[in-house]
Scaffold this active site. Structure first.
Site, PDB file in Angstrom:
ATOM      1  N   ASP A  90       0.871  -1.182   0.000  1.00 18.97           N
ATOM      2  CA  ASP A  90       0.000   0.000   0.000  1.00 18.97           C
ATOM      3  C   ASP A  90       0.901   1.223   0.000  1.00 18.97           C
ATOM      4  O   ASP A  90       2.144   1.105  -0.033  1.00 18.97           O
ATOM      5  CB  ASP A  90      -0.948  -0.001   1.219  1.00 18.97           C
ATOM      6  CG  ASP A  90      -2.266   0.715   0.924  1.00 18.97           C
ATOM      7  OD1 ASP A  90      -2.234   1.941   0.704  1.00 18.97           O
ATOM      8  OD2 ASP A  90      -3.333   0.056   0.898  1.00 18.97           O
ATOM      9  N   HIS A 104     -11.849   0.427  -8.803  1.00 22.20           N
ATOM     10  CA  HIS A 104     -13.080   1.227  -8.944  1.00 22.20           C
ATOM     11  C   HIS A 104     -12.851   2.705  -8.594  1.00 22.20           C
ATOM     12  O   HIS A 104     -13.702   3.535  -8.842  1.00 22.20           O
ATOM     13  CB  HIS A 104     -14.253   0.611  -8.160  1.00 22.20           C
ATOM     14  CG  HIS A 104     -14.160   0.725  -6.672  1.00 22.20           C
ATOM     15  ND1 HIS A 104     -15.096   0.154  -5.833  1.00 22.20           N
ATOM     16  CD2 HIS A 104     -13.266   1.340  -5.857  1.00 22.20           C
ATOM     17  CE1 HIS A 104     -14.781   0.428  -4.585  1.00 22.20           C
ATOM     18  NE2 HIS A 104     -13.680   1.136  -4.576  1.00 22.20           N
TER      19      HIS A 104
HETATM   20  C1  LIG Z   1     -10.800   1.399  -1.222  1.00 21.03           C
HETATM   21  S1  LIG Z   1      -9.303   0.951  -0.450  1.00 21.03           S
HETATM   22  C2  LIG Z   1      -9.351  -0.805  -0.571  1.00 21.03           C
HETATM   23  C3  LIG Z   1      -8.550  -1.469   0.485  1.00 21.03           C
HETATM   24  C4  LIG Z   1      -8.582  -2.980   0.514  1.00 21.03           C
HETATM   25  N1  LIG Z   1      -7.991  -3.541  -0.683  1.00 21.03           N
HETATM   26  C5  LIG Z   1      -9.988  -3.494   0.717  1.00 21.03           C
HETATM   27  O1  LIG Z   1     -10.456  -4.263  -0.101  1.00 21.03           O
HETATM   28  O2  LIG Z   1     -10.629  -3.140   1.719  1.00 21.03           O
HETATM   29  C6  LIG Z   1      -8.055   1.403  -1.617  1.00 21.03           C
HETATM   30  C7  LIG Z   1      -6.663   1.163  -1.103  1.00 21.03           C
HETATM   31  O3  LIG Z   1      -5.748   1.495  -2.139  1.00 21.03           O
HETATM   32  C8  LIG Z   1      -4.660   2.193  -1.557  1.00 21.03           C
HETATM   33  N2  LIG Z   1      -4.026   3.022  -2.589  1.00 21.03           N
HETATM   34  C9  LIG Z   1      -4.518   4.147  -3.163  1.00 21.03           C
HETATM   35  N3  LIG Z   1      -3.641   4.619  -4.074  1.00 21.03           N
HETATM   36  C10 LIG Z   1      -2.583   3.779  -4.073  1.00 21.03           C
HETATM   37  C11 LIG Z   1      -1.371   3.734  -4.803  1.00 21.03           C
HETATM   38  N4  LIG Z   1      -1.098   4.668  -5.718  1.00 21.03           N
HETATM   39  N5  LIG Z   1      -0.524   2.727  -4.561  1.00 21.03           N
HETATM   40  C12 LIG Z   1      -0.805   1.775  -3.626  1.00 21.03           C
HETATM   41  N6  LIG Z   1      -1.940   1.765  -2.899  1.00 21.03           N
HETATM   42  C13 LIG Z   1      -2.822   2.754  -3.115  1.00 21.03           C
HETATM   43  C14 LIG Z   1      -5.312   3.010  -0.465  1.00 21.03           C
HETATM   44  O4  LIG Z   1      -4.374   3.467   0.481  1.00 21.03           O
HETATM   45  C15 LIG Z   1      -6.313   2.015   0.093  1.00 21.03           C
HETATM   46  O5  LIG Z   1      -5.747   1.222   1.085  1.00 21.03           O
END
Ligand SMILES: C[S@@+](CC[C@H](N)C(=O)[O-])C[C@H]1O[C@@H](n2cnc3c(N)ncnc32)[C@H](O)[C@@H]1O
Length: 413
Positions: free
Chosen positions: A278, A323
């Site tokens: 992450d 999404h």
């Molecule tokens: C909606 S959450 C989903 C989290 C988890 N996968 C779940 O199913 O509950 C989106 C995740 O993507 C991470 N994220 C957003 N942009 C990112 C990036 N550029 N690289 C890595 N992680 C990222 C956020 O920090 C967050 O933890």
């Protein structure tokens, strides 16, 4: 109410049967499963919608505006936190307690104003009044009284999504009525007066917003269960083949609940062979306050818009991330996974797969996502972005509960 048509009458009878079953279950002391709860809520909501007339709809909408706003204010002012968990508190004592916590209230908000706000929540059953001058929690309000995932979810819903919704009329006037897919010109950036900045940059600039976001993710775990969609036993069975190979990389895996659920439900799938990826801010939070279980995984800061650092893993799992992005960016994210894959690797995309028309919850999330440049997709939508990234959809695995599926992809050869 106008006289019900036969269809409405049948629907009401079927709801009566569902209610009867729910009442019997309660009498027998049975706790409803999440699926039974979802059936009950859907039956009740869709019934109200069947009989609602426009003025009822308007009243419901206004009530939701008022209720959401007051709940948000009460979280901020520590009103929920100062109502005792058991028993009631006089309004006047609550006003004094809250004023002690937040000076603004004593100066600007008379005690009677607090009762007025409480009365809205009493009228909708969120709070309970005792006698004429005391207020108490209900099961629906207690969670807002302390820092926890549900409180964070409510806060995030209000703070992050309401301002863009209010800005939508001006946004469309400015940019024209077309799908908001530009990642630097999202409705959110517009609403915050920051056109040209990505949603991630806007949010990450404020550590408090990040912390609330991370905490809120936890409550979404319950809304979108992990179990019952995909069988990871084939991954465990191959663990012994090459001890250095990463088995599952959870890309954008937040605090690692998905990995924990996978390892728990799959005998022989060791956490030490899994990687949680992450953004650095999130991984640092996991290192500090994450569950002990997830600390057994390799915790890796990364950016999924860049090259995937773990090559040749058996599974790349990416859940509820795509999404948040339009098609072009999602293709780019998948392309990085595709480039890192071995011929036998799989990409597992955990997302809602939209029906046409979609279920209520999916349609709502899709609309909210449009404000940050994201979208939910149909199976064809997933096929299209997968194919543009050199992947092929092998299967779509659906859970018992609607709203979450695993789209299994392999490399297109
Ligand atoms: C909606 S959450 C989903 C989290 C988890 N996968 C779940 O199913 O509950 C989106 C995740 O993507 C991470 N994220 C957003 N942009 C990112 C990036 N550029 N690289 C890595 N992680 C990222 C956020 O920090 C967050 O933890």
């Amino acid at each position: 109410m106008s006289s019900p048509t036969p269809n409405v009458a049948e629907k009401l009878e079927s709801v009566a049967a569902i209610l009867n079953d729910a009442a019997k279950g309660l009498r027998a002391g049975a706790k409803a499963t999440p699926e039974q709860h979802a059936v009950l809520i859907e039956a009740l909501k869709s019934t109200v919608e069947l009989v609602n007339e426009p003025r009822d709809d308007i009243s419901d909408v206004m009530t939701a505006f008022a209720q959401g706003t007051i709940i948000r204010l009460f979280i901020k002012w520590q009103v929920f936190a100062n109502i005792p968990l058991d028993g009631a508190i006089p309004y006047k004592d609550l006003a004094v307690k809250v004023a002690g916590d937040v000076a603004l209230i004593s100066e600007n908000i008379p005690r009677s104003q607090q009762a007025r706000l409480c009365w809205v929540l009493v009228s909708t059953g969120v709070l309970r009044q005792e006698g004429s001058d005391q207020i108490a929690h209900t099961i629906r309000s207690r969670a807002y009284g302390h820092r926890n995932p549900l409180q964070a979810m409510m806060q995030m819903g209000f703070d992050e999504y309401l301002p863009p919704l209010l800005a939508l009329p001006r946004y469309y006037e400015t940019y024209g009525i077309k799908e908001p897919t530009e990642k630097l010109y999202t409705v959110k950036a517009f609403a915050e007066g920051k056109p040209g900045q990505s949603v991630a940059d806007i949010t990450l600039a404020d550590p408090e917003r990040v912390a609330t976001f991370v905490l809120a993710m936890d409550s979404m775990e319950n809304m979108y269960p992990h179990d019952g969609m995909y069988n990871y036993s084939w991954v465990a069975a191959r663990a012994g083949e090459s001890p250095d190979r990463a088995l599952i990389v959870d890309v954008g895996g937040a605090q690692g609940n998905a990995l924990q659920a996978m390892c728990k439900s799959t005998p022989g799938l060791p956490m030490s062979r899994c990687v949680l990826q992450d953004l650095p801010e999130v991984i640092e939070t996991v290192k500090k306050i994450g569950d002990e279980g997830i600390k057994g995984a390799r915790l890796m800061s990364m950016d999924f818009h860049n090259e995937q650092p773990v090559k040749g893993a058996l599974v790349y799992h990416i859940r509820r991330c795509l999404h948040d992005f339009g098609d072009d960016e999602s293709v780019q994210i998948l392309q990085h996974l595709s480039d890192a894959m071995a011929p036998d690797s799989r990409v597992l995309i955990g997302e809602a797969v939209m029906d046409n028309p979609p279920a209520r919850s999916v349609a709502l999330v899709d609309f909210l996502l449009s404000t940050v440049g994201g979208k939910e997709r149909t199976v064809d939508g997933f096929r299209e972005i997968a194919s543009r990234a050199g992947l092929k959809v092998r299967a779509v695995h659906q859970g018992k509960q609607r709203g979450m599926s695993i789209v299994e992809c392999e490399k297109e050869i």
